[in-house]
Design a protein around this motif. Sequence first.
Motif, PDB file in Angstrom:
ATOM      1  N   GLY A 161      -9.691  -3.482  -1.346  1.00  0.00           N
ATOM      2  CA  GLY A 161      -8.601  -3.564  -2.314  1.00  0.00           C
ATOM      3  C   GLY A 161      -7.803  -4.812  -2.058  1.00  0.00           C
ATOM      4  O   GLY A 161      -8.189  -5.639  -1.215  1.00  0.00           O
ATOM      5  N   THR A 162      -6.713  -4.941  -2.780  1.00  0.00           N
ATOM      6  CA  THR A 162      -5.859  -6.098  -2.553  1.00  0.00           C
ATOM      7  C   THR A 162      -4.836  -5.803  -1.459  1.00  0.00           C
ATOM      8  O   THR A 162      -4.633  -6.615  -0.561  1.00  0.00           O
ATOM      9  N   LEU A 179      -0.261   8.654  -8.692  1.00  0.00           N
ATOM     10  CA  LEU A 179      -0.677   9.481  -7.559  1.00  0.00           C
ATOM     11  C   LEU A 179      -0.446  10.964  -7.825  1.00  0.00           C
ATOM     12  O   LEU A 179      -0.965  11.822  -7.110  1.00  0.00           O
ATOM     13  N   GLN A 209      -5.716  -1.246   1.572  1.00  0.00           N
ATOM     14  CA  GLN A 209      -6.433  -1.124   2.853  1.00  0.00           C
ATOM     15  C   GLN A 209      -5.552  -1.558   4.016  1.00  0.00           C
ATOM     16  O   GLN A 209      -5.727  -1.096   5.140  1.00  0.00           O
ATOM     17  N   PHE A 214      -1.160   0.363 -12.055  1.00  0.00           N
ATOM     18  CA  PHE A 214      -1.196   1.125 -10.816  1.00  0.00           C
ATOM     19  C   PHE A 214      -1.602   2.565 -11.102  1.00  0.00           C
ATOM     20  O   PHE A 214      -1.105   3.165 -12.049  1.00  0.00           O
ATOM     21  N   HIS A 262       3.452   2.692  -7.140  1.00  0.00           N
ATOM     22  CA  HIS A 262       2.716   3.712  -7.890  1.00  0.00           C
ATOM     23  C   HIS A 262       3.572   4.524  -8.843  1.00  0.00           C
ATOM     24  O   HIS A 262       3.070   5.395  -9.545  1.00  0.00           O
ATOM     25  N   PHE A 277      -9.850   3.674   2.134  1.00  0.00           N
ATOM     26  CA  PHE A 277      -9.177   2.386   2.375  1.00  0.00           C
ATOM     27  C   PHE A 277      -9.020   2.166   3.870  1.00  0.00           C
ATOM     28  O   PHE A 277      -9.304   1.096   4.394  1.00  0.00           O
TER      29      PHE A 277
HETATM   30  C1  HEC Z   1       2.536  -3.038  -2.663  1.00  0.00           C
HETATM   31  C2  HEC Z   1       2.198  -2.033  -3.688  1.00  0.00           C
HETATM   32  C3  HEC Z   1       1.596  -0.728  -3.198  1.00  0.00           C
HETATM   33  C4  HEC Z   1       2.163   0.189  -2.329  1.00  0.00           C
HETATM   34  C5  HEC Z   1       3.506   0.108  -1.597  1.00  0.00           C
HETATM   35  C6  HEC Z   1       1.222   1.293  -2.261  1.00  0.00           C
HETATM   36  N1  HEC Z   1       0.132   1.066  -3.044  1.00  0.00           N
HETATM   37 FE1  HEC Z   1      -1.470   2.329  -3.314  1.00  0.00          FE
HETATM   38  N2  HEC Z   1      -2.380   0.930  -4.490  1.00  0.00           N
HETATM   39  C7  HEC Z   1      -1.865  -0.318  -4.780  1.00  0.00           C
HETATM   40  C8  HEC Z   1      -2.884  -1.106  -5.467  1.00  0.00           C
HETATM   41  C9  HEC Z   1      -2.717  -2.519  -5.969  1.00  0.00           C
HETATM   42  C10 HEC Z   1      -4.018  -0.275  -5.562  1.00  0.00           C
HETATM   43  C11 HEC Z   1      -5.416  -0.634  -6.119  1.00  0.00           C
HETATM   44  C12 HEC Z   1      -6.297  -0.990  -4.920  1.00  0.00           C
HETATM   45  C13 HEC Z   1      -5.920  -2.328  -4.302  1.00  0.00           C
HETATM   46  O1  HEC Z   1      -6.030  -3.340  -4.983  1.00  0.00           O
HETATM   47  O2  HEC Z   1      -5.533  -2.360  -3.114  1.00  0.00           O
HETATM   48  C14 HEC Z   1      -3.676   1.023  -4.960  1.00  0.00           C
HETATM   49  C15 HEC Z   1      -4.510   2.111  -4.909  1.00  0.00           C
HETATM   50  C16 HEC Z   1      -4.165   3.327  -4.356  1.00  0.00           C
HETATM   51  C17 HEC Z   1      -4.967   4.542  -4.404  1.00  0.00           C
HETATM   52  C18 HEC Z   1      -6.284   4.724  -5.129  1.00  0.00           C
HETATM   53  C19 HEC Z   1      -5.935   5.210  -6.510  1.00  0.00           C
HETATM   54  C20 HEC Z   1      -7.143   5.513  -7.347  1.00  0.00           C
HETATM   55  O3  HEC Z   1      -7.152   6.576  -7.993  1.00  0.00           O
HETATM   56  O4  HEC Z   1      -8.067   4.673  -7.381  1.00  0.00           O
HETATM   57  C21 HEC Z   1      -4.309   5.509  -3.730  1.00  0.00           C
HETATM   58  C22 HEC Z   1      -4.748   6.946  -3.507  1.00  0.00           C
HETATM   59  C23 HEC Z   1      -3.088   4.901  -3.245  1.00  0.00           C
HETATM   60  N3  HEC Z   1      -3.018   3.605  -3.640  1.00  0.00           N
HETATM   61  C24 HEC Z   1      -2.159   5.566  -2.499  1.00  0.00           C
HETATM   62  C25 HEC Z   1      -1.001   4.985  -1.981  1.00  0.00           C
HETATM   63  C26 HEC Z   1      -0.101   5.653  -1.081  1.00  0.00           C
HETATM   64  C27 HEC Z   1      -0.250   7.080  -0.616  1.00  0.00           C
HETATM   65  C28 HEC Z   1       0.892   4.772  -0.769  1.00  0.00           C
HETATM   66  C29 HEC Z   1       2.063   4.981   0.185  1.00  0.00           C
HETATM   67  C30 HEC Z   1       1.687   5.263   1.557  1.00  0.00           C
HETATM   68  C31 HEC Z   1       0.623   3.550  -1.506  1.00  0.00           C
HETATM   69  N4  HEC Z   1      -0.537   3.714  -2.229  1.00  0.00           N
HETATM   70  C32 HEC Z   1       1.431   2.428  -1.488  1.00  0.00           C
HETATM   71  C33 HEC Z   1      -0.592  -0.774  -4.490  1.00  0.00           C
HETATM   72  C34 HEC Z   1       0.311  -0.167  -3.620  1.00  0.00           C
END
Ligand code: HEC
Length: 107
Positions: free
Chosen positions: A78-79, A56, A82, A53, A42, A71
């Motif tokens: 999501g990919t 945050l 979740q 991405f 992110h 999630f």
């Molecule tokens: C491996 C890469 C990766 C990591 C590590 C990751 N994310 Fe994500 N995040 C994504 C992806 C890709 C999406 C889009 C949804 C999906 O496809 O799962 C997403 C979506 C999100 C969203 C929704 C954003 C929106 O406005 O729609 C949030 C909030 C979020 N992540 C929080 C976190 C937090 C907090 C962490 C750490 C605990 C984290 N992510 C770690 C890849 C990652």
Amino acid sequence: MRNRFFVSLLTCAITLGHPTWAQQSIQPNTARGLALSCTACHGVAATHAPTGFASLTGQSKENLIKQMQDFKQGRRGGTVMQQIIKGYRDEEIEAIAGYFAAQPTSH
Ligand code: HEC
């Protein structure tokens, strides 16, 4: 000597089994550490997230908690998210959300 060993073993068991030990509030440094694992995908605070991405930073704590819980509870698919978020306790999710919400959004 033998007794001292058992006393320390007992102390360990009591400490680990003590409920308040696990429920202690999350310290700011721990929140930062937890949040760093999210920045690989992110982006880091005060910089823009890599293309594709969601950033945050610049989101409210409440909204971040909602997204993460969606999630976690399976309300949002999501990919990867979740799966990733299942590894975090509710208190950790709250601490991470608080950390990102408090970060500056511009350079
Ligand atoms: C491996 C890469 C990766 C990591 C590590 C990751 N994310 Fe994500 N995040 C994504 C992806 C890709 C999406 C889009 C949804 C999906 O496809 O799962 C997403 C979506 C999100 C969203 C929704 C954003 C929106 O406005 O729609 C949030 C909030 C979020 N992540 C929080 C976190 C937090 C907090 C962490 C750490 C605990 C984290 N992510 C770690 C890849 C990652």
